[in-house]
Write a protein that holds these residues in place. Structure first.
Motif, PDB file in Angstrom:
ATOM      1  N   GLU A   1      75.651  27.553  77.835  1.00 27.72           N
ATOM      2  CA  GLU A   1      75.966  28.936  78.190  1.00 27.72           C
ATOM      3  C   GLU A   1      74.683  29.634  78.589  1.00 27.72           C
ATOM      4  O   GLU A   1      73.697  29.620  77.852  1.00 27.72           O
ATOM      5  CB  GLU A   1      76.595  29.679  76.997  1.00 27.72           C
ATOM      6  N   ILE A   2      74.686  30.232  79.771  1.00 37.54           N
ATOM      7  CA  ILE A   2      73.489  30.929  80.227  1.00 37.54           C
ATOM      8  C   ILE A   2      73.807  32.410  80.400  1.00 37.54           C
ATOM      9  O   ILE A   2      74.933  32.845  80.187  1.00 37.54           O
ATOM     10  CB  ILE A   2      72.938  30.326  81.534  1.00 37.54           C
TER      11      ILE A   2
ATOM     12  N   GLY B   1      62.968  29.897  75.552  1.00 33.70           N
ATOM     13  CA  GLY B   1      63.477  31.163  76.024  1.00 33.70           C
ATOM     14  C   GLY B   1      64.844  31.419  75.442  1.00 33.70           C
ATOM     15  O   GLY B   1      64.992  31.540  74.233  1.00 33.70           O
ATOM     16  N   THR B   2      65.845  31.456  76.303  1.00 31.05           N
ATOM     17  CA  THR B   2      67.147  31.923  75.833  1.00 31.05           C
ATOM     18  C   THR B   2      68.271  31.011  76.276  1.00 31.05           C
ATOM     19  O   THR B   2      69.287  31.470  76.762  1.00 31.05           O
ATOM     20  CB  THR B   2      67.407  33.323  76.388  1.00 31.05           C
ATOM     21  N   LEU B   3      68.081  29.727  76.155  1.00 31.32           N
ATOM     22  CA  LEU B   3      69.143  28.808  76.554  1.00 31.32           C
ATOM     23  C   LEU B   3      70.030  28.534  75.342  1.00 31.32           C
ATOM     24  O   LEU B   3      69.552  28.413  74.223  1.00 31.32           O
ATOM     25  CB  LEU B   3      68.544  27.487  77.051  1.00 31.32           C
ATOM     26  N   ARG B   4      71.305  28.423  75.585  1.00 30.88           N
ATOM     27  CA  ARG B   4      72.216  28.085  74.490  1.00 30.88           C
ATOM     28  C   ARG B   4      73.064  26.890  74.897  1.00 30.88           C
ATOM     29  O   ARG B   4      73.647  26.879  75.985  1.00 30.88           O
ATOM     30  CB  ARG B   4      73.125  29.261  74.179  1.00 30.88           C
ATOM     31  N   VAL B   5      73.109  25.918  74.017  1.00 32.52           N
ATOM     32  CA  VAL B   5      73.969  24.761  74.248  1.00 32.52           C
ATOM     33  C   VAL B   5      74.775  24.528  72.982  1.00 32.52           C
ATOM     34  O   VAL B   5      74.209  24.384  71.895  1.00 32.52           O
ATOM     35  CB  VAL B   5      73.158  23.492  74.588  1.00 32.52           C
ATOM     36  N   LEU B   6      76.083  24.520  73.131  1.00 35.12           N
ATOM     37  CA  LEU B   6      76.952  24.208  72.001  1.00 35.12           C
ATOM     38  C   LEU B   6      77.220  22.709  72.053  1.00 35.12           C
ATOM     39  O   LEU B   6      77.669  22.196  73.085  1.00 35.12           O
ATOM     40  CB  LEU B   6      78.264  24.977  72.117  1.00 35.12           C
ATOM     41  N   VAL B   7      76.892  22.010  70.967  1.00 34.02           N
ATOM     42  CA  VAL B   7      77.110  20.572  70.989  1.00 34.02           C
ATOM     43  C   VAL B   7      78.079  20.164  69.890  1.00 34.02           C
ATOM     44  O   VAL B   7      78.084  20.755  68.804  1.00 34.02           O
ATOM     45  CB  VAL B   7      75.791  19.772  70.829  1.00 34.02           C
ATOM     46  N   GLU B   8      78.900  19.195  70.184  1.00 35.63           N
ATOM     47  CA  GLU B   8      79.743  18.586  69.161  1.00 35.63           C
ATOM     48  C   GLU B   8      79.117  17.253  68.821  1.00 35.63           C
ATOM     49  O   GLU B   8      78.848  16.428  69.700  1.00 35.63           O
ATOM     50  CB  GLU B   8      81.167  18.389  69.674  1.00 35.63           C
ATOM     51  N   LEU B   9      78.855  17.055  67.513  1.00 37.70           N
ATOM     52  CA  LEU B   9      78.070  15.898  67.092  1.00 37.70           C
ATOM     53  C   LEU B   9      78.889  14.924  66.257  1.00 37.70           C
ATOM     54  O   LEU B   9      79.725  15.324  65.453  1.00 37.70           O
ATOM     55  CB  LEU B   9      76.888  16.360  66.232  1.00 37.70           C
ATOM     56  N   ASP B  10      78.590  13.655  66.485  1.00 38.80           N
ATOM     57  CA  ASP B  10      79.047  12.618  65.576  1.00 38.80           C
ATOM     58  C   ASP B  10      77.772  12.046  64.982  1.00 38.80           C
ATOM     59  O   ASP B  10      77.070  11.285  65.637  1.00 38.80           O
ATOM     60  CB  ASP B  10      79.828  11.552  66.355  1.00 38.80           C
ATOM     61  N   GLY B  11      77.431  12.451  63.760  1.00 40.05           N
ATOM     62  CA  GLY B  11      76.114  12.124  63.238  1.00 40.05           C
ATOM     63  C   GLY B  11      75.094  12.888  64.050  1.00 40.05           C
ATOM     64  O   GLY B  11      75.138  14.106  64.118  1.00 40.05           O
TER      65      GLY B  11
ATOM     66  N   SER C   1      65.968  26.404  88.894  1.00 40.22           N
ATOM     67  CA  SER C   1      66.315  26.128  87.499  1.00 40.22           C
ATOM     68  C   SER C   1      67.819  26.038  87.284  1.00 40.22           C
ATOM     69  O   SER C   1      68.280  25.290  86.433  1.00 40.22           O
ATOM     70  CB  SER C   1      65.760  27.228  86.585  1.00 40.22           C
ATOM     71  N   LEU C   2      68.589  26.816  88.056  1.00 37.91           N
ATOM     72  CA  LEU C   2      70.039  26.821  87.852  1.00 37.91           C
ATOM     73  C   LEU C   2      70.619  25.434  88.122  1.00 37.91           C
ATOM     74  O   LEU C   2      71.421  24.922  87.348  1.00 37.91           O
ATOM     75  CB  LEU C   2      70.707  27.865  88.755  1.00 37.91           C
ATOM     76  N   ALA C   3      70.193  24.828  89.227  1.00 36.79           N
ATOM     77  CA  ALA C   3      70.696  23.493  89.570  1.00 36.79           C
ATOM     78  C   ALA C   3      70.295  22.482  88.501  1.00 36.79           C
ATOM     79  O   ALA C   3      71.074  21.596  88.139  1.00 36.79           O
ATOM     80  CB  ALA C   3      70.155  23.063  90.934  1.00 36.79           C
TER      81      ALA C   3
ATOM     82  N   ARG D   1      83.240  33.071  83.780  1.00 35.54           N
ATOM     83  CA  ARG D   1      81.983  33.740  84.118  1.00 35.54           C
ATOM     84  C   ARG D   1      80.787  32.882  83.769  1.00 35.54           C
ATOM     85  O   ARG D   1      80.831  32.090  82.821  1.00 35.54           O
ATOM     86  CB  ARG D   1      81.905  35.080  83.387  1.00 35.54           C
ATOM     87  N   LEU D   2      79.708  33.065  84.535  1.00 36.91           N
ATOM     88  CA  LEU D   2      78.522  32.261  84.284  1.00 36.91           C
ATOM     89  C   LEU D   2      77.381  33.116  83.725  1.00 36.91           C
ATOM     90  O   LEU D   2      76.781  32.767  82.716  1.00 36.91           O
ATOM     91  CB  LEU D   2      78.065  31.576  85.573  1.00 36.91           C
ATOM     92  N   LEU D   3      77.079  34.230  84.371  1.00 38.61           N
ATOM     93  CA  LEU D   3      75.927  35.031  83.961  1.00 38.61           C
ATOM     94  C   LEU D   3      76.323  36.202  83.071  1.00 38.61           C
ATOM     95  O   LEU D   3      75.591  36.561  82.161  1.00 38.61           O
ATOM     96  CB  LEU D   3      75.184  35.563  85.193  1.00 38.61           C
TER      97      LEU D   3
END
Lengths: 177, 413
Positions: free
Chosen positions: B62-63, B43-53, B378-380, A132-134
């Motif tokens: 995830e939107i 706003g409400t953007l979420r990005v899960l990142v895996e970090l090395d340093g 914005s989605l693209a 799912r996306l939204l």
């Protein structure tokens, strides 16, 4: 005189094109759902068509429209060189709503197909990450289907830790992530 | 020489004898959430990142945190009732969304708006584009530490909002267009107010441009950051300023020439490298171009009605509603049954602040839309974000997300 999109597609893929028409200046190609990927690849790669942009993917639920098949999957394409749009439509039945994924043709297809799966339950075969996306991960059903009641709320409070997605990325299944 | 080399040997011996700090330790990556509730994640953007340093190994976006079911909700009301919903797509430039939607329905019904309406749509639309770019640039550079520019730009944005507020009674939720025209004509004082903006805005924008252009920190933080080539941007479906920053002069206002955009004299600014720097400067230059368009449109603002003379879509004058039965019925039918486009489909797009804003409208011939799908620019843009930041550092990721100007209202619908 450049040939029209419909003519060009018919010349090469006659068996895959069911009908063509012009809709408010946009060429519409109704195609065999099993051949969607072939037609889209042709439209992208044919030099005088060059539909380099996949702008949108969606579906229409024809539940109350009396269509022979319930769903239509719709692709909106744009050709920069022709400054022309095209719409590719594939009808798929309710019991088996599936078409081939075109994520390998355009990078934009990834999220657009995910959204169409999420909202309409159309299955894109071969998509590497059809989640799912939204809507929330635990959401049940597909909200833009006409038989999904708008007042039907679902209480979903468990946040998505996204670790399954990260695992896919670590294993190289999501090359852009 | 000899003494020196003796000292080197001794140092090496000491080092050898010292217990190895961290011997047998291993490095572990760290998993971190950027957003959804963080000022830098707009706003409400979420990005899960895996970090090395500080280096991003993998990024998962995830939107949907602002998903309100736009496309489901609009199926319940009439075509006119969709307009306030469109305010809430890209809420930084609501009028451009209002225009995009009604233009699609008008195309479906074969309606051509009046020359005065077209000109007012151009003027208010371009003012909205400037507001949107002011926010985009202002918040982008505040994210990389340049706070003063943010105030300079937001002061100017406030001035435009004052004009828009006088026009619509609202700052963000404008709801200004109607199918076949506008909610009402411009008010007395709009032209003068806008002309004052035309004098004041370029001064302020130039000030900010001068502040950042030669600033070493700004240049270090933006040049080459989040870069993408034209071909790849096209594959991601990018449009608007972000695509133009890659060097491609693609602008629907020039290509489709709707509302007489072809008759005004203006240029399409393009970048070269498709990086954060180019995206910021394409937006800055587009503001000047928008103001050029507004000036010309004000100079030759035609007289006449703002609504088409078409009983299918335009409410009759109040005099007729109160005084004769035909007028009353016409009013009643448009309000209660709604405007009824013929059964069929349309896809129509306009150049909104972030790129191609498309509306795919399906009508079954009744007064309620059967389906409306928004093609959101914005989605693209955000779909490509993980790829842009993969292998880069966190501060670069923050600079990049601001330069894409993702507006969650439009992204999540």
């Amino acid at each position: 005189m450049t040939r029209s999109i419909g003519e060009a597609a018919r010349a090469r893929l006659a068996d895959a094109i069911r009908a063509t028409r012009n809709e408010h200046g946009i060429e519409v190609l109704e195609v065999d759902p099993a051949r969607v990927a072939d037609v889209l690849r042709f439209l992208r790669d044919e030099p005088d068509l060059a539909f380099a942009m996949l702008l949108d993917v969606t579906a229409i639920d024809g539940l109350s429209l009396g269509w022979p098949e319930r769903f239509r999957v719709v692709y909106h394409l744009y050709s920069l060189s022709r400054n022309e749009r095209a719409k590719v439509v594939a009808s798929v039945p309710e019991e088996n709503p599936e078409v081939a994924s075109v994520h390998g043709l355009w990078k934009s297809a990834d999220w657009l197909e995910r959204e169409t799966w999420d909202q309409y339950g159309i299955v894109f075969i071969g998509h590497p990450n059809l989640v799912r996306l939204l809507n929330h991960k635990d959401f049940v059903g597909h909200p833009l289907r006409k038989d999904y009641d708008i007042k039907k709320g679902q209480w979903l409070s468990e946040p998505d830790d996204l670790m399954d997605q990260l695992e896919k990325a670590r294993n190289g299944l999501l090359p852009d992530n | 020489m000899a003494a020196e080399s003796g000292e080197t040997t001794r140092r090496a011996e000491l080092l050898d004898a010292a217990p190895r700090r961290g011997a047998g330790s291993r490095t572990e990556s760290m998993v971190l959430n950027l957003g959804p509730s963080h000022p830098a994640m707009h706003g409400t953007l979420r990005v899960l990142v895996e970090l090395d340093g500080e280096t991003i190994l993998h990024a998962i976006a995830e939107i949907g945190y602002l998903h309100r079911g736009f496309e489901k909700s609009v199926e319940r009301g009439t075509y006119t009732k969709v307009i306030p919903f469109t305010d809430r797509l890209n809420y930084c430039s609501a009028i451009l969304n209002n225009i995009g939607y009604v233009k699609a329905v008008e195309k479906m019904m074969g309606i051509e708006v009046t020359p005065r309406c077209a000109a007012i749509r151009v003027i208010t639309g371009e003012l909205s584009r400037v507001m949107d770019h002011l926010i985009a640039v202002g918040t982008n550079i505040v994210d990389i530490g340049a706070l003063s520019n943010f105030w300079y730009l937001f002061n100017e944005r406030e001035k435009i909002y004052n004009v828009i507020e006088d026009l619509c009674g609202a700052r963000l939720t404008t709801c200004y267009t109607r199918i076949g025209g506008l909610a009402h004509d411009i008010h007395e004082g709009f032209v003068e107010g806008t002309r004052t903006l035309l004098k004041e805005l370029p001064v302020a924008i130039r000030e900010v441009e001068r502040l950042v252009r030669g600033n070493k920190i700004f240049l270090d933080r933006t040049i080459g950051v989040g870069a993408i080539g034209a071909e790849e941007a096209i594959s991601w479906g990018w449009t608007g300023p972000c695509l133009r920053a890659t060097g491609l002069a693609h602008d629907l206002r020039k290509r489709d020439r709707y509302y007489g955009y072809g008759d005004y004299e203006w240029d399409v600014p393009v970048g070269e490298n498709g990086d954060t720097y180019d995206r910021i400067f394409v937006r800055i230059y587009e503001m000047y171009e928008s103001l050029r368009i507004v000036e010309q449109a004000l100079d030759r603002l035609p007289d006449g009605p703002v609504n088409v003379d078409d009983p299918r879509v335009t409410l009759p004058p109040k005099g007729e509603v109160y005084e004769n039965i035909e007028g009353l019925m016409n009013h009643f039918k448009i309000i209660m049954e709604g405007i009824q486009p013929p059964a069929g489909e349309v896809y129509d797009a306009t150049e909104a602040a972030n790129g191609e804003l498309g509306f795919h409208v399906v009508s079954d011939g009744t007064g309620r839309p059967y389906k409306i799908k928004v093609r959101s620019p914005s989605l693209a843009l955000f779909a490509a974000y993980p790829r842009l930041v993969k292998g880069k550092m966190i501060p670069d990721a923050i600079a990049t997300v601001g330069s894409l100007n993702i507006v969650a209202g439009e992204l999540d619908r």
